[in-house]
Design a protein around this motif. Sequence first.
Motif, short mmCIF file in Angstrom:
data_model
loop_
_atom_site.label_atom_id
_atom_site.label_comp_id
_atom_site.label_asym_id
_atom_site.label_seq_id
_atom_site.Cartn_x
_atom_site.Cartn_y
_atom_site.Cartn_z
N GLN A 130 0.83 -1.20 0.00
CA GLN A 130 0.00 0.00 0.00
C GLN A 130 0.87 1.26 0.00
OE1 GLN A 130 -3.46 -1.03 0.17
NE2 GLN A 130 -2.37 -2.99 0.07
N SER A 131 2.07 1.14 0.55
CA SER A 131 3.03 2.25 0.59
C SER A 131 4.43 1.67 0.68
CB SER A 131 2.74 3.18 1.78
OG SER A 131 2.95 2.50 3.01
N LEU A 132 5.43 2.54 0.67
CA LEU A 132 6.83 2.12 0.82
C LEU A 132 7.45 2.90 1.97
CD1 LEU A 132 7.97 2.21 -2.94
CD2 LEU A 132 7.24 0.20 -1.61
N SER A 133 8.01 2.19 2.94
CA SER A 133 8.73 2.83 4.04
C SER A 133 10.08 3.27 3.49
CB SER A 133 8.88 1.86 5.21
OG SER A 133 9.53 2.47 6.30
N ILE A 134 10.06 4.35 2.75
CA ILE A 134 11.18 4.71 1.88
C ILE A 134 12.45 5.11 2.63
CG2 ILE A 134 10.60 7.17 1.67
CD1 ILE A 134 11.65 4.80 -1.21
N THR A 135 12.31 5.63 3.85
CA THR A 135 13.49 6.07 4.60
C THR A 135 14.05 4.95 5.46
OG1 THR A 135 12.65 8.34 4.66
CG2 THR A 135 14.37 7.78 6.25
N ARG A 136 13.24 4.43 6.38
CA ARG A 136 13.72 3.45 7.36
C ARG A 136 13.99 2.09 6.74
NH1 ARG A 136 10.21 3.79 12.49
NH2 ARG A 136 8.79 2.42 11.36
N GLU A 137 13.41 1.82 5.58
CA GLU A 137 13.64 0.54 4.91
C GLU A 137 14.18 0.74 3.49
OE1 GLU A 137 10.00 -1.68 7.34
OE2 GLU A 137 9.86 -1.49 5.17
N GLY A 138 14.76 1.93 3.28
CA GLY A 138 15.26 2.23 1.94
C GLY A 138 16.49 3.09 1.95
N THR A 139 16.30 4.40 1.97
CA THR A 139 17.42 5.30 1.75
C THR A 139 18.46 5.27 2.87
OG1 THR A 139 16.14 7.15 2.67
CG2 THR A 139 16.08 6.85 0.28
N GLU A 140 18.02 5.09 4.12
CA GLU A 140 19.01 5.04 5.22
C GLU A 140 19.92 3.84 5.07
OE1 GLU A 140 16.75 7.52 8.79
OE2 GLU A 140 16.93 5.34 8.95
N LEU A 141 19.37 2.70 4.71
CA LEU A 141 20.21 1.52 4.49
C LEU A 141 21.10 1.74 3.27
CD1 LEU A 141 21.05 -1.38 5.15
CD2 LEU A 141 19.18 -2.17 3.68
N ALA A 142 20.57 2.37 2.23
CA ALA A 142 21.36 2.63 1.03
C ALA A 142 22.57 3.50 1.35
CB ALA A 142 20.49 3.30 -0.03
N GLN A 143 22.39 4.52 2.17
CA GLN A 143 23.50 5.38 2.58
C GLN A 143 24.54 4.59 3.36
OE1 GLN A 143 21.38 8.41 4.73
NE2 GLN A 143 20.27 9.05 2.91
#
Length: 296
Positions: free
Chosen positions: A89-102
């Motif tokens: 329904q949505s994407l936890s874009i920061t806590r499960e995305g960009t922070e890990l990417a960084q």
Amino acid sequence: MKTNITFFMLCFMFLHHAAQAQDETVKLYTGKAPGSENWTQQEAQMYSDLFKTDVVYNVTAPSLLVFKPAKGVKNTGTAIVIAPGGGFQSLSITREGTELAQWLSAKGITAFVLKYRLVKTESNDPAREMMDKLKDRAAFEKSTAPVIQLAAQDGNKALQYVHDNAARFGIKKGQIGIIGFSAGSTVALETVLYTPSEIVPDFAASLYGGPSAKLLTTPVPTKKIPLFICAASDDQLQLAPRSVQLYNKWLEAGQSVELHLYAKGGHGFGTGKQNLPVDSWVQRFEDWLKQQGFSN
């Protein structure tokens, strides 16, 4: 004094913003994505009070947020596609995305945060709308099922893009993996179990996933695909047993697999901090990557 404080606050905000920025954004399809050509909803992002993090919703044009190895850090040649969760329904874009990417970027790993297609959100609060939908579980699953297949298609497309552009990013063939959180774990496992052999991930990770019966009964590929699994026993969605089942599936197939099951942490912990042992899962993931030869 007030001027100095304001100056330092502005500097902090600038640096924080800079840390959040990816190197580039890649659209996965030319024109509209196949299977959703008639979708008209507009992609948006907001801070969810319910999830306590930023979420993206109404994704119709799947894309990759690219994070190259940080300046001054040796490129390991490893690439990881990151599939955030959010119940499709949505994407936890920061806590499960960009922070890990960084974090991966700082380790010399090229990270690609995948924004895959989602069920249409009618309101401006996808998290609360999802909780309302879950009151009728059967209807929720029926509306989600076809979108899961589109999201899996996006996962395959993401891996194809990484393979096709490996030389440009300094990525080594044989060192391309995928990690998924919650619903994103389903996307990741779909790519492992149903992707054409030439782009099957070389390793994978599942964070508090809830693999379906289909995924748990589909044979594991003969190709060696090390798997890292992590979850918390007090998962509010009671998905921890699914992680154990997934572990057993990989073990029975003679594959390399590692399971971390924490007593506390709940569902959706991602890169958030709770002052609990689960906060260190990312260090355990790094240890695993090194042991498997995917990180220095």
